[in-house]
Motif scaffolding. Structure first.
Motif, mmCIF file in Angstrom:
data_model
loop_
_atom_site.group_PDB
_atom_site.id
_atom_site.type_symbol
_atom_site.label_atom_id
_atom_site.label_comp_id
_atom_site.label_asym_id
_atom_site.label_seq_id
_atom_site.Cartn_x
_atom_site.Cartn_y
_atom_site.Cartn_z
ATOM 1 N N ASP A 1 -4.279 -0.792 9.580
ATOM 2 C CA ASP A 1 -5.029 -0.697 8.324
ATOM 3 C C ASP A 1 -4.193 -0.187 7.161
ATOM 4 N N ASN B 1 0.868 -1.178 0.000
ATOM 5 C CA ASN B 1 0.000 0.000 0.000
ATOM 6 C C ASN B 1 0.907 1.232 0.000
ATOM 7 N N PRO C 1 -9.422 -6.401 5.591
ATOM 8 C CA PRO C 1 -9.401 -5.692 6.887
ATOM 9 C C PRO C 1 -9.787 -6.585 8.070
ATOM 10 N N ASN D 1 -7.790 3.760 -0.307
ATOM 11 C CA ASN D 1 -6.472 3.109 -0.200
ATOM 12 C C ASN D 1 -6.287 2.154 -1.371
ATOM 13 N N PHE E 1 -10.140 -8.893 -1.744
ATOM 14 C CA PHE E 1 -9.566 -7.702 -1.116
ATOM 15 C C PHE E 1 -10.485 -7.119 -0.037
ATOM 16 N N ALA E 2 -11.787 -7.164 -0.278
ATOM 17 C CA ALA E 2 -12.719 -6.539 0.658
ATOM 18 C C ALA E 2 -12.706 -7.221 2.025
ATOM 19 N N GLU F 1 -20.736 -0.771 3.708
ATOM 20 C CA GLU F 1 -19.823 -1.918 3.756
ATOM 21 C C GLU F 1 -20.314 -3.051 4.649
ATOM 22 N N GLU G 1 -14.198 2.596 0.703
ATOM 23 C CA GLU G 1 -14.445 3.517 1.824
ATOM 24 C C GLU G 1 -13.253 4.409 2.162
ATOM 25 N N THR G 2 -12.053 4.060 1.709
ATOM 26 C CA THR G 2 -10.873 4.844 2.079
ATOM 27 C C THR G 2 -10.080 5.384 0.888
ATOM 28 N N TYR H 1 -6.285 -3.159 -6.186
ATOM 29 C CA TYR H 1 -7.612 -2.946 -5.586
ATOM 30 C C TYR H 1 -7.628 -1.587 -4.912
ATOM 31 N N THR H 2 -8.727 -0.852 -5.062
ATOM 32 C CA THR H 2 -8.907 0.413 -4.347
ATOM 33 C C THR H 2 -10.076 0.255 -3.386
ATOM 34 N N GLN H 3 -9.817 0.417 -2.105
ATOM 35 C CA GLN H 3 -10.887 0.270 -1.104
ATOM 36 C C GLN H 3 -11.908 1.390 -1.278
#
Lengths: 279, 279, 279, 279
Positions: C238, C22, D102, C56, D98-99, D53, C53-54, C49-51
């Motif tokens: 995270d 990251n 976390p 990232n 990826f999801a 989410e 919610e963030t 991958y792009t999260q």
């Protein structure tokens, strides 16, 4: 100063249960027991022991099913040594009496090893040792709420520092911890505390400065020259007033102390350095 | 059994620095010092002290800038008491000698109060006290990796239980903690350990059972009848081999011990109950 | 302000090993990626991958035995929003956007639930929200030594508060924790930091105030308007820049960022409120 | 399977107080809300929000002085996916969606980073992923007493492991922690639990295995195919059923759930792998 003091502890016991009490006033140079009486209702057999290194006095018995009531009454003459705080200095590690050295070590509720950087950053300064410990006590007093129920038997000094709440036990643990973290020997003291309101067993601490153990009470709830020592140790684990190996129901607890001199007043809280013990 | 043992500790000191050493063999009933010699290069002045409650021996001095080298050599006769484990039982709280009681209390690195439920659930059983403590040692040995560098001076027994790794100090702390949590008095022991490989100061623990202090080594690295005690205490905080109030550079450390009887073999690791101390 | 930035990370890999990186700059409203290039030597397959919610951005691959070298270069336009601190106020819990609420919760390294009493006692006051968080940052800065090696991957904000030492990660965790303890949403931010010396990945934090996320750097090591965000999250867990499932040897790590405007100076450290993110 | 469920929560409020509720059943693929009704006595204004989410549903309002009563009733169709445990395997880190990543990270009450060595030593094995997590649940169940009042809002999974006592929240935290420590994504789930006795909100956990989230209840108190999810998150901090910013007095709390099929029985506790959520 002369004090009358004592306690009454009562329990309801379901099965034979070992009890260990530490409620009698300790006897040593400046604290003389003039008279005393320990009574256990029903006169069960019991053993007593005085720890040579602390003068703590233990009473041990096996309570039989039914009521257990212990009563203690004593007359104690306390000869407090009072000094000018500015003249009472810390003693370098290499000059401390060997017998005092264990009181530099961290203990269960006083993890002073973790607070070395914190204590030096916050409390190093040019003042005398007694003034520095008084500053620690003020710092604790100003930052910590005295709140029954806010802590329990596993609360450490670091918990108290973070929670900002506790009872006398916790205030004393934090004082002990910060002193040790600075290289000042310190020990936990359980006592009868004159003018404590409401009356109860009390906990304070002693720091070894200028060749004596000086008393400190970060709760500011009792007069330093009215503290009659029951026990001292590394922390509360060493001076529990009652250790009970089983399930019993406490039914009564009364603690009392009064000064013989009616005119005595509570006057030495922080302004003077007070010591009742050289060793 | 007779042992020759000793150590050599060397430091480079930049500024006058107080040192406190605890490296001499303790002398007591079953461990007799036949001869010994402590040498500090340059013959600086030093003080010595033997703690009355533990027989731990302290050496204190202020090292001047330059090299500091301490050498210790001793001949020690160790008279190990050996019993059948099944016959060595735990003693109920109400029958323990009063002097032993402080070793039931939690300490900085042995927070036994937190592990009461855990210890009873895991280790209660019908066997003798010695067998139970041996079971604790096996449990520790099987679950904990001996790994230098995996712990530090602040590691507690609970950390070790969770990390599953440590050194002799950590293994001993965990043993002490689980014993106290079960109501078995236990203390931390630093020692010269015959056949320890590589040679070093070692840490084991003693549990008070059947009227004596029995030795246990959860690391299984040394023979129980070849442990020459240096110090004992509540945990490692009480028996540091060198306490140094300042920044110095250690430059050498040698520890050695050999048995006089060439035919001696390492045979009492866990099969027998071994004690060298009644008090 | 426009920045050129990037990093080079190299490892020696012994067995096939999953890597998760990251390190790419995040793209969002006020932070636009003008151009960028990610290169992995030998062109192994990888996933990105792009999260949602963030924002990232993650890169995942299985490194084969041998050298692994990842290079990243980007041009980023950062449009910092600057406000007057006295005008940026905290938002009552009932008016916070729902999406922001999880950032009030305690997390692994930010145990804000434990510091509620502490934070209110120390930081409640009449000033604006931004001024209050700035006061938190000053408090951290004044009490905490920036010292590489003083903390590790398990260090929590309470450890840092007690140890009084840490690195950027620890300073940010403590800031996040104290904000959440006061009811101010806060999140951990990893970034490229202009003028950070020596160059490295940096960690700061954002507090949600006045309808935006405002940047804070309690280390005072970087200009707030020169922070190019890589990732944000609840705490360092995270936004690890490299998560490696196996044993590999890092062989090189270079991080760089420079401003295109040669005359740019580091001027917004604490005097102004700086935000690069509304969400 | 179809369920009727709901709750009634009542409070006495002294001053205007913000409330955040998370008590409504979540709606997602396998859990359909057939009908529902949320009632707040006196019809005060309130806001609602569904987290994208997690599908967690929030209700927010400012309660005015007096009584606050929230009632919720719903009909929910739950379409549990059931598999053979031996066929449900863990997914290597590099193949996880990826999801889901976390949910490998440690959180406030699930400090999985501290238990990596412990978890691998205790739980590595040749069985399928589902069987391994079932083994974790058995281990927790066998070692932990379900005892209301033994834990509080700050209790972490490590505390629970050491104390060997807790409530559903603590059992779930420990399960989540051990899974993450093994590299298995896991999340905390709050729910209505059919046949839970006495009725209450319940907490279980889900582990990501074989491409789905599988349900686990280490308390063994509820049927896995009778769990209607309210919320999911990293740990209990994310799914508090009521977050109250002020002092209020709870006066009533009723939780209920019943199956429409009278003949339904509680049969899938541990023998089968049950999942209600693919994402």
């Amino acid at each position: 100063m002369r004090f009358s003091l004592g306690c009454r502890l009562a329990y309801q016991v379901a099965a034979p249960t070992p009890f260990l009490f530490n409620v009698e006033a300790a006897g040593f140079g400046q604290q003389r027991i003039l008279s005393e009486r320990l009574t256990i209702a029903g006169d069960p057999p019991y053993e007593t022991y005085t720890q040579p290194e602390t003068s703590n006095r233990l009473v041990r018995l096996i309570a039989q099913p039914g009521a257990l009531t212990l009563s203690y009454d004593a007359e104690v003459e306390l000869d407090a040594y009072v000094a000018e705080p500015a003249s009472v200095d810390a003693i370098p590690a290499e000059q401390l009496p060997f017998a005092v050295l264990p009181h530099l070590n961290p203990s269960r509720f006083c993890p002073s090893d973790k607070l070395a950087a914190f204590a030096h950053a916050e409390f190093d300064g040019p003042e005398s040792g007694h003034e520095r410990v008084a500053r620690i006590c003020n710092w604790i007093y100003e930052r910590t709420k005295y709140r029954p129920g806010s802590s329990d038997a596993m609360t450490s000094a670091i918990d108290t520092m973070i929670d900002r709440a506790g009872v006398c036990r916790d205030f004393a643990h934090l004082g002990v911890t910060l002193c040790r973290a600075l290289g000042i020997p310190a020990r936990f003291v359980s006592c009868y505390a004159w003018q404590l309101d409401p009356p109860d067993f009390h906990a304070v601490f002693e720091a070894y400065l200028g060749g004596r153990w000086y008393l400190f009470d970060p709760t500011r709830q009792a007069s330093l020259d009215g503290l009659v020592r029951i026990g001292c140790g590394r922390d509360a684990a060493d001076v529990s007033f009652a250790t009970i190996h089983g399930q019993v129901e406490p039914t009564d607890m009364q603690v009392r102390i009064r000064a013989h001199d009616e005119k005595a007043t509570l006057d030495h809280r922080t302004a003077m350095a007070v010591s009742t013990s050289a060793e």
